[in-house]
Design an enzyme around this catalytic site. Sequence first.
Site, mmCIF file in Angstrom:
data_model
loop_
_atom_site.group_PDB
_atom_site.id
_atom_site.type_symbol
_atom_site.label_atom_id
_atom_site.label_comp_id
_atom_site.label_asym_id
_atom_site.label_seq_id
_atom_site.Cartn_x
_atom_site.Cartn_y
_atom_site.Cartn_z
ATOM 1 N N GLU A 41 0.859 -1.184 0.000
ATOM 2 C CA GLU A 41 0.000 0.000 0.000
ATOM 3 C C GLU A 41 0.903 1.244 0.000
ATOM 4 O O GLU A 41 1.893 1.292 0.736
ATOM 5 C CB GLU A 41 -0.830 -0.074 1.299
ATOM 6 C CG GLU A 41 -1.790 1.036 1.551
ATOM 7 C CD GLU A 41 -2.592 0.782 2.857
ATOM 8 O OE1 GLU A 41 -2.231 -0.117 3.646
ATOM 9 O OE2 GLU A 41 -3.587 1.483 3.070
ATOM 10 N N LYS A 116 -9.580 1.115 -2.014
ATOM 11 C CA LYS A 116 -9.803 0.563 -0.667
ATOM 12 C C LYS A 116 -11.244 0.823 -0.224
ATOM 13 O O LYS A 116 -11.751 1.945 -0.358
ATOM 14 C CB LYS A 116 -8.812 1.232 0.282
ATOM 15 C CG LYS A 116 -8.656 0.616 1.648
ATOM 16 C CD LYS A 116 -7.535 1.381 2.386
ATOM 17 C CE LYS A 116 -7.155 0.773 3.709
ATOM 18 N NZ LYS A 116 -6.019 1.504 4.328
ATOM 19 N N CYS A 167 -5.223 -3.747 3.063
ATOM 20 C CA CYS A 167 -4.996 -3.622 4.515
ATOM 21 C C CYS A 167 -6.293 -3.635 5.331
ATOM 22 O O CYS A 167 -6.839 -4.691 5.599
ATOM 23 C CB CYS A 167 -4.156 -2.373 4.784
ATOM 24 S SG CYS A 167 -3.124 -2.558 6.243
HETATM 25 N N1 GLN Z 1 -5.901 -2.321 10.821
HETATM 26 C C1 GLN Z 1 -4.804 -2.259 9.974
HETATM 27 C C2 GLN Z 1 -3.586 -2.267 10.856
HETATM 28 O O1 GLN Z 1 -3.742 -2.319 12.059
HETATM 29 C C3 GLN Z 1 -5.014 -1.133 9.055
HETATM 30 C C4 GLN Z 1 -3.856 -0.370 8.528
HETATM 31 C C5 GLN Z 1 -4.124 0.153 7.134
HETATM 32 O O2 GLN Z 1 -5.236 0.101 6.631
HETATM 33 N N2 GLN Z 1 -3.084 0.611 6.476
HETATM 34 O O3 GLN Z 1 -2.472 -2.323 10.399
#
Ligand code: GLN
Length: 363
Positions: A41, A116, A167
């Site tokens: 990402e 996303k 993510c």
């Molecule tokens: N919940 C994910 C984390 O704790 C989300 C992080 C993201 O979306 N970049 O890493």
Amino acid sequence: MKLKVACVQINPKIGNVEANIKKVQQMLSKLQGVDIVMLPEFAITGYNFPDRKALEPYLELTTSGRSTQLAKEILTKHECFTLIGYPEKDKERDYNIYNSAVLTAPNGSVLYNYRKTFLYDTDVAFGCQENPDKEFTPLRLVLDKEYYLNKQPNKEYPAVTTNFGICMDLNPYQFTAPFNKFEMSLACFANKATLILCPMAWLSSKSPSISESGDKTHQSEMYEQKFFSHNNVPAYNLEAMSRDNYSNQLVEQHELQDKPFVPQNPDYSTINYWILRFFPFLNHPNNQLAKYYKSVTVVACNRVGIESDVLYGGSSAIFQFSDSPGNYEIDNRNPSVVVRGCLGQGEEGVLMREIDIDVSASS
Ligand code: GLN
């Protein structure tokens, strides 16, 4: 169909786009015969921008952005698919921002742009929009390179139903939806996907930003100095290990309490959490879903490093669910899931595996 999948786990320096690109190219220069290159990402921009103003200079249009351009540069050497996460603006002016990943084909064309669906706090801070399509709509993806480079008339090319998740998409919506709603993985299951590609900037469970005690600034500096201030040689994990040794090792590590942060060691609790979020695919006594596949492949390509007080957790992993019998376990000890390989939690590196993608289920 056999496919060589490579995850590039980097530590992008925030805002340092050209240096990050150079690093990606160096890391990829040792690979041969790769079919899909995946990057995390916000791979070449860094992720933890405090607000929209700070992110503004790095926003990209899908077709002409630096990330898509990098994907095209990668394919001049590797003739491969590339999936790369980047900050998207949807038009030159009066635009919306998305946290997106673009997939390019071996001929350089843009095949798909995934946005996303579930946002993390950081995305909200820079004014990102949710994907207007909330359904995790899949892509029918032809994986045979010939289709793009030298398409034969009258030849049938099977397509693989492919889903994308970035993510936070793996988590319950806004961390408030019921855990067992499994929004993303149930959507993938309903779509009959057999390939699921996840660019990540997943936090380490040790990230000072989410720690409940201690001085966050001090902790962050400690991580930065101890683990990320040197130019370490990237790790190359290009060979499969024997399955039995591998899963025993995972279980042992998982059962250790208070594991120290060792950059070369994967964070097994993170990998097992990802597996759990794909519960609909596990063969488990509490899962009555009828399987439609021989195998489903999940590729989670994460990043490493620290940005202000946010520590990322690496542990990029390729795992496969199969229709073989399971047991009561909800992690890698369940024999219906096999971790094909993973990287350490704090090392830059490349993970590559040749994977058998199930085309029969989706064509
Ligand atoms: N919940 C994910 C984390 O704790 C989300 C992080 C993201 O979306 N970049 O890493």
